[in-house]
Design a protein around this motif. Structure first.
Motif, short mmCIF file in Angstrom:
data_model
loop_
_atom_site.label_atom_id
_atom_site.label_comp_id
_atom_site.label_asym_id
_atom_site.label_seq_id
_atom_site.Cartn_x
_atom_site.Cartn_y
_atom_site.Cartn_z
N ALA B 199 -5.98 2.32 9.02
CA ALA B 199 -5.43 3.66 8.73
C ALA B 199 -3.95 3.60 8.36
O ALA B 199 -3.22 2.72 8.81
CB ALA B 199 -5.62 4.54 9.94
N GLU B 200 -3.55 4.56 7.54
CA GLU B 200 -2.13 4.63 7.15
C GLU B 200 -1.29 5.36 8.19
O GLU B 200 -0.09 5.17 8.27
CB GLU B 200 -2.03 5.36 5.80
CG GLU B 200 -2.63 4.55 4.67
CD GLU B 200 -2.82 5.35 3.39
OE1 GLU B 200 -3.30 4.75 2.41
OE2 GLU B 200 -2.50 6.54 3.36
N VAL B 201 -1.94 6.23 8.95
CA VAL B 201 -1.21 7.02 9.94
C VAL B 201 -2.01 7.04 11.24
O VAL B 201 -3.23 7.19 11.22
CB VAL B 201 -1.05 8.49 9.45
CG1 VAL B 201 -0.35 9.34 10.52
CG2 VAL B 201 -0.29 8.54 8.15
N ASP B 317 -6.13 9.41 20.33
CA ASP B 317 -5.50 8.84 19.13
C ASP B 317 -6.36 9.21 17.93
O ASP B 317 -7.58 9.09 17.99
CB ASP B 317 -5.46 7.30 19.18
CG ASP B 317 -4.98 6.77 20.51
OD1 ASP B 317 -3.93 7.26 20.97
OD2 ASP B 317 -5.65 5.90 21.09
N VAL B 318 -5.68 9.60 16.84
CA VAL B 318 -6.43 9.86 15.62
C VAL B 318 -5.83 9.00 14.51
O VAL B 318 -4.61 8.84 14.43
CB VAL B 318 -6.42 11.38 15.27
CG1 VAL B 318 -5.04 11.91 15.04
CG2 VAL B 318 -7.33 11.68 14.10
N ALA B 319 -6.71 8.43 13.71
CA ALA B 319 -6.28 7.60 12.58
C ALA B 319 -6.63 8.31 11.29
O ALA B 319 -7.70 8.91 11.18
CB ALA B 319 -6.99 6.24 12.63
N ALA B 320 -5.73 8.26 10.31
CA ALA B 320 -5.97 8.98 9.06
C ALA B 320 -5.25 8.29 7.91
O ALA B 320 -4.37 7.47 8.11
CB ALA B 320 -5.48 10.42 9.19
N ASP B 321 -5.67 8.70 6.72
CA ASP B 321 -4.93 8.28 5.53
C ASP B 321 -3.86 9.32 5.21
O ASP B 321 -3.91 10.45 5.69
CB ASP B 321 -5.89 8.14 4.34
CG ASP B 321 -6.80 6.91 4.52
OD1 ASP B 321 -6.42 6.02 5.30
OD2 ASP B 321 -7.87 6.89 3.89
N GLY B 324 -4.68 12.79 4.28
CA GLY B 324 -5.24 13.67 5.31
C GLY B 324 -6.66 13.34 5.71
O GLY B 324 -7.19 13.94 6.64
N THR B 325 -7.30 12.40 5.05
CA THR B 325 -8.67 12.04 5.42
C THR B 325 -8.67 11.31 6.77
O THR B 325 -7.99 10.29 6.92
CB THR B 325 -9.29 11.11 4.36
OG1 THR B 325 -9.13 11.73 3.09
CG2 THR B 325 -10.75 10.84 4.65
N VAL B 326 -9.43 11.84 7.71
CA VAL B 326 -9.44 11.18 9.02
C VAL B 326 -10.32 9.94 8.99
O VAL B 326 -11.35 9.90 8.32
CB VAL B 326 -9.89 12.14 10.15
CG1 VAL B 326 -8.89 13.25 10.34
CG2 VAL B 326 -11.29 12.68 9.92
N ARG B 327 -9.89 8.92 9.74
CA ARG B 327 -10.59 7.62 9.73
C ARG B 327 -11.27 7.34 11.07
O ARG B 327 -12.30 6.71 11.12
CB ARG B 327 -9.57 6.50 9.48
CG ARG B 327 -9.01 6.47 8.10
CD ARG B 327 -10.01 5.82 7.16
NE ARG B 327 -9.33 5.24 6.01
CZ ARG B 327 -9.59 4.04 5.53
NH1 ARG B 327 -10.48 3.27 6.11
NH2 ARG B 327 -8.96 3.60 4.47
#
Lengths: 183, 830
Positions: B199-201, B317-321, B324-327
């Motif tokens: 993920a980017e974020v 924890d949330v991972a996303a691009d 805004g797309t959640v991973r």
């Protein structure tokens, strides 16, 4: 033991009570007036609200001996006389506006509302909310109680209780059900 | 309609009666007795020779009973008997826990009355039985008891540290269980870890779900009447059927010798979904003395000893691009069990595990939870049970992710939620969401709120540095309702099934008795079930009577919780009605001298197709079969039927809730400016009842956000032990609610109903907190602890952080609401 003489819902009673007996316990346990209920032990919830000489009181904050020589009205005494007597406009409005769910707070809420309308026959929404803040309800979120009180107020003032929020397709069963329940 | 499981069913399906009652805002049948004071609360019951039971409760959170002398109490006036835990040790058994979420879950057992050791304040150590309530209460003071104090364990994060004192000597740690749900490769979490690597974020947060008290308005009460070896128990319970099974198992009283009645019950909210120590003790004492026994708690006892809810620390924890797309989503929980595992204590966070992904298309998900013992009263079900906690966490972190990405919080949600054309959709948690339209509900809610104007006003207030700032918060949620299916509950290790039972009896006069296994406490079953049956049988609404809450009348049932009543219990009623029509059809065909296949049933009448005038009403059929002068061979002379329903899937109500919140930055005072919500609960049987349920749920969810918290001091005393300190909101504390509905029918039941009891409570809490943070985020606030007391909000604005922990909360909170203060307006004479 102290002797007291009270009129409750139109009937006279002469009873011996312990000085510490609260009015609510006297009503419930000695007179069998179980329509008035106990919800807390700190006078916060208002479930036990009755009228003492015409004024709303929390009957858990009044000793029975203090009611000596007084008139007490409970939820059981506000409808018309006799089996299936006509409901008080506030009772009817709570039914009409769905101002109750489990119903435990309802007798106290109705008694407090009647007193509020006596002081203020045309309360705003805010005035109703402030006027009944001594009575807690856990089910309704109060919105329909507020609606009910204002609905009853309009009716008691002799106006058509026009409520823009009243749900359409209303089918009433109150009067018939009340008779059935008591017969 | 689903097929009727009746071997005698004809090939042709039953034609449904023309619907006319379902959907109408019928005023409730229940109200007549409730508005006139003719209600039968358990505490109203008086029986000849009835004795009263009172409990001496521990003032110590953790200690060994070193001395317990009840002899003086036995001599007090009116006292009939006094019992200690030692007196009852042989027969009291252990209170049940029906949800062992892992095979190795540690359950130290729970005595109804302490025998050697107390593990939380309020635990019973002695029982006085006396001729009056006051005599029993007075005699408690004559009991002499000493405790050897043990170290008190209150904070769950400390409780799980190595070297922490133990709540229970019999365990090796304070962790009862470690529950893992992993959507990845065979539980390794590989997918989730990879998602976070790629993920980017990544946004991480720690949220605290404070401890709450269900605070039903009717205090708990139980009356037991023994008659030789038979027992009748009245109890203010949500679960008479489950209670009967469990009480029989605990006490050894044979189940068929025990009748449980839930008369009018004043609220529950999960708080009366319990097998209470006092219910078991009343049975034991009644058995010993052979006399009727009553126990009714005070409010103080209720707040201190009835189970609490929530109480979790959540790491999410949330991972996303960047777009805004959640991973991926990762959740780790500590859940406070309190001192014991009660009926479904461990299952509450486990049930919530499946709701953390919310309405979003997370491709990877891992959940871990530790159930932790502390010296506090146990937690258990409270309105929503696990799902509000999950919804809060995901709806809060979506806002935080939006800020991190510089996106509008609603835009982020739209990008990731399941679209209307993607149903049915199987989530990463393995649930199959069947129907809904999140966009439609959201658009309607925005309109109800007047979103654009409020956003413009927010902007103005920020630009002018107005001391009162405005924030808008969203909660776009779904929940799993209609608890059943039994096999799914089984796969989650829940000890019982989730089916529901109903029966319908057509009486000779054509009136209809409906018996439901679902047990209402304010939800309006008598009205809603009457509406359903009126439509199904084509009889007048007034001709239907609904019976419930008595195991001698309603022999089988699984009671009311988890928004299951209409979805499961209401459907059982539909299925019983279908069987009634099938039976009546055979008799009608005989009476009309027609073939069954030639009959059509509509509006309560069987008519012969193509033969005008040849018809008979189902109510007339009921009289004919009662007389039984003339009925076909092989037909029983009754048109009664019973049915059981166990759905194949949960139902998934959803909705969008939006809160506009004003915050006075100079005082920290938070006030809801406007609240709008649109819920999709599937088919609406009675719009009045649905709206009322939403209102009540909103009040409780808002109360979690703004007012309520159960607070213990350092010694383990509950400092919010009355309604002076535990701030159930009053009318003046709550706003007007603007509510609406969309309708996408559930596919899991023929009614299309989804359940509504918990929606408001689940959805509103994050909407309110998101709004509060949105109001002051530009002042550096990124988190606010619940409840949002003025001091806490003020501290967060002026000193940063989340506003601090609970230490200062009581004194702060007292300023928030008038409900807490002794009120003179109706308080009357002193």
């Amino acid at each position: 033991m102290t002797q007291i003489n009270v009129r409750v819902d139109g009937a006279s009673y002469s009873d011996d009570v312990e000085p510490r007996t609260l009015l609510v316990h006297y009503l419930r346990e000695q007179l069998g007036k179980v329509g008035t209920v106990v919800g807390c032990d700190t006078s916060n919830c208002g479930a036990c609200t009755v009228h003492l000489d015409g004024q709303a009181v929390k009957s858990c904050s009044v000793f029975a001996v203090q009611a000596d020589g007084s008139q007490v009205t409970t939820i059981e005494g506000i409808a018309g006389d006799g089996v299936g007597g006509a409901l008080h406009p506030v009772q009817r409005a709570f039914h009409e506006m769905h101002g109750l769910q489990c119903g435990f707070c309802t007798p106290g809420m109705i008694m407090a509302s009647i007193d509020l309308l006596k002081e203020n026959p045309d309360p705003t929404e805010t005035e109703v909310r402030e006027g009944i803040e001594g009575n807690l309800c856990r089910c309704t979120g109060y919105q329909n109680i507020v609606k009910a009180v204002r609905h009853a107020a309009a009716e008691m003032r002799g106006q058509a209780p026009g409520d823009p929020e009243a749900s359409p397709a209303v089918v009433d069963t109150a009067a018939a059900e009340h008779v059935v329940a008591q017969s | 309609m689903t097929a009727v499981e009746d071997p005698a069913a004809p090939e042709t399906p039953v034609e449904p009666a023309a619907a006319k009652e379902v959907g109408q805002a019928r005023r409730r049948k229940e109200d007549a007795r409730l508005i006139t004071g003719e209600t039968q609360w358990t505490d109203n019951i008086v029986l000849p020779g009835m004795l009263h039971m009172a409990m001496l409760r521990s003032p110590v959170a953790h200690g060994r009973i070193t001395h317990l002398d009840v002899s003086a109490a036995k001599e007090r006036p009116g006292v009939v008997a006094v019992y200690t835990g030692a007196d009852l040790a042989e027969e009291q058994g252990s209170l049940p826990c029906a949800w062992p979420v892992t095979p190795d879950m540690v359950n130290p057992g729970h005595p109804s009355i302490a025998v050697e050791q107390v593990n939380h304040v309020g635990e019973a150590v002695a029982i006085v039985v006396a001729r009056s309530r006051t005599a029993a209460a007075d005699a408690l003071e004559a009991i002499d008891v000493d405790y050897e104090p043990l170290p008190v364990v209150l904070d769950m994060e400390q409780a799980v540290q190595d070297g922490s004192p133990l709540v229970h000597d019999s365990t090796s740690s304070n962790t009862s269980y470690h529950f893992v749900f992993d959507a990845g490769d065979a539980g390794t979490g590989a997918d989730t870890e990879q998602a976070f690597t790629d993920a980017e974020v990544v946004v991480s947060r720690r949220f605290v779900q404070q401890r709450l008290i269900p605070a039903f308005m009717e205090p708990r009460s139980v009356v037991v009447q023994p008659s030789r070896d038979n027992y009748t128990m009245w109890s203010a319970t949500q679960i008479p059927h489950i209670l009967r099974v469990m009480a029989a198992m605990v006490t050894g009283i044979p189940e068929h010798k025990l009748r449980v009645i839930a008369p009018d019950v004043g609220g529950g909210f999960g708080g009366k979904l319990q097998v209470n120590p006092e219910e078991i003790l009343a049975l034991l004492v009644a058995r010993r003395l052979g006399k009727p026994i009553k126990w009714t708690e005070t409010r103080g006892e209720s707040l201190m000893t009835a189970h609490h809810g929530r109480d979790q620390v959540q790491f999410i924890d949330v991972a996303a691009d960047r777009d805004g797309t959640v991973r991926g989503l990762r959740v780790r929980l500590l859940a406070d069990m309190g001192a014991y595992l009660r009926l479904i204590t461990p299952g509450v966070p486990a049930l919530g595990a499946f709701m953390f992904p919310g309405i979003y298309k997370f491709p990877a998900y891992r959940f871990e939870c530790d159930g932790v013992f502390t010296n506090k009263v146990p937690t258990d079900a409270y309105r929503g049970a696990g799902r509000p906690e999950a919804t809060f966490a995901v709806e809060r972190i979506m806002d935080e992710l939006a800020v991190e990405l510089g996106m509008d919080p609603l835009e982020l949600r739209r990008k990731n939620w399941i679209n209307a054309d993607e149903f049915p959709f199987t989530t990463v948690a393995g649930l199959q969401y069947d129907s809904g339209d999140y966009a439609q509900a959201t658009d309607q809610a925005l309109e109800l709120l007047g979103y654009d104007e409020l956003r413009a006003e927010q902007q103005r207030r920020r630009e002018t540095n107005d001391p009162v700032q405005l924030g808008i918060g969203f909660s776009t949620f779904t929940e799993m309702c209609g608890l059943a299916p039994s096999r799914v509950l089984g796969s989650l290790a829940f000890g019982a099934g989730g089916w529901e039972q109903a029966s319908i009896r057509m009486l000779p006069t054509g009136k209809v008795e409906v018996v439901t296994g679902s047990t209402p406490h304010g939800q309006g079953h008598e009205t809603a079930w009457s509406q359903i049956v009126a439509d199904q049988l084509g009889v007048p609404f007034e001709d239907v009577e609904v019976l419930h809450g008595d195991t001698a009348i309603s022999s089988r049932g699984l009671d009311t919780y988890g928004s299951r009543s209409l979805v499961v219990g209401g459907t059982a009623v539909v299925k019983a009605a279908e069987k009634v029509v099938l039976k009546a059809r055979k008799i009608a065909a005989h009476l009309l001298e027609a073939s069954e296949d030639d009959l059509e049933f509509a509006g309560g009448k069987f008519a012969v197709r193509g033969t005008p005038g040849a018809s008979i009403g189902i109510q007339e059929v009921a009289l004919a079969i009662f007389a039984a002068h003339d009925y076909p061979e092989g037909i029983e002379p009754s048109i009664d039927a019973e049915a059981t329903f166990d759905p194949e899937n949960f139902s998934f109500p959803h909705g969008t809730h939006i809160c506009a919140m004003e915050i006075d930055t100079e005082t920290g005072f938070a006030k809801i400016r406007k609240y709008a919500c649109v819920d999709d609960v599937g088919t609406i049987v009675n719009p009045l009842i649905v709206e009322g349920q939403v209102h009540g749920g909103l009040a409780q969810g808002i109360a979690q956000a703004m007012y309520e918290e159960a607070i213990y001091d350092a010694e383990g005393n509950l400092t919010t032990g009355s309604f002076v300190d535990y701030l159930v909101p009053a009318a003046s504390d709550l706003p007007h609610f603007d509510t609406g509905n969309t309708v996408h029918e559930a596919t899991s039941n023929p009614l299309g109903a989804k359940g509504v009891g918990e929606a408001g409570c689940i959805a509103s809490t994050p909407a309110v907190v998101n709004a509060a943070i949105d109001a002051v985020r530009h002042l550096g606030v990124t988190e606010l602890r619940m409840p949002l007391t003025p001091e806490r909000v003020w501290r967060a604005i002026h000193h940063g952080g989340d506003g601090g922990d609970r230490a200062a909360a009581v004194s702060n909170a007292q300023g928030v609401t008038s409900s807490g203060a002794a009120d003179a307006s109706t308080g009357g004479a002193q």
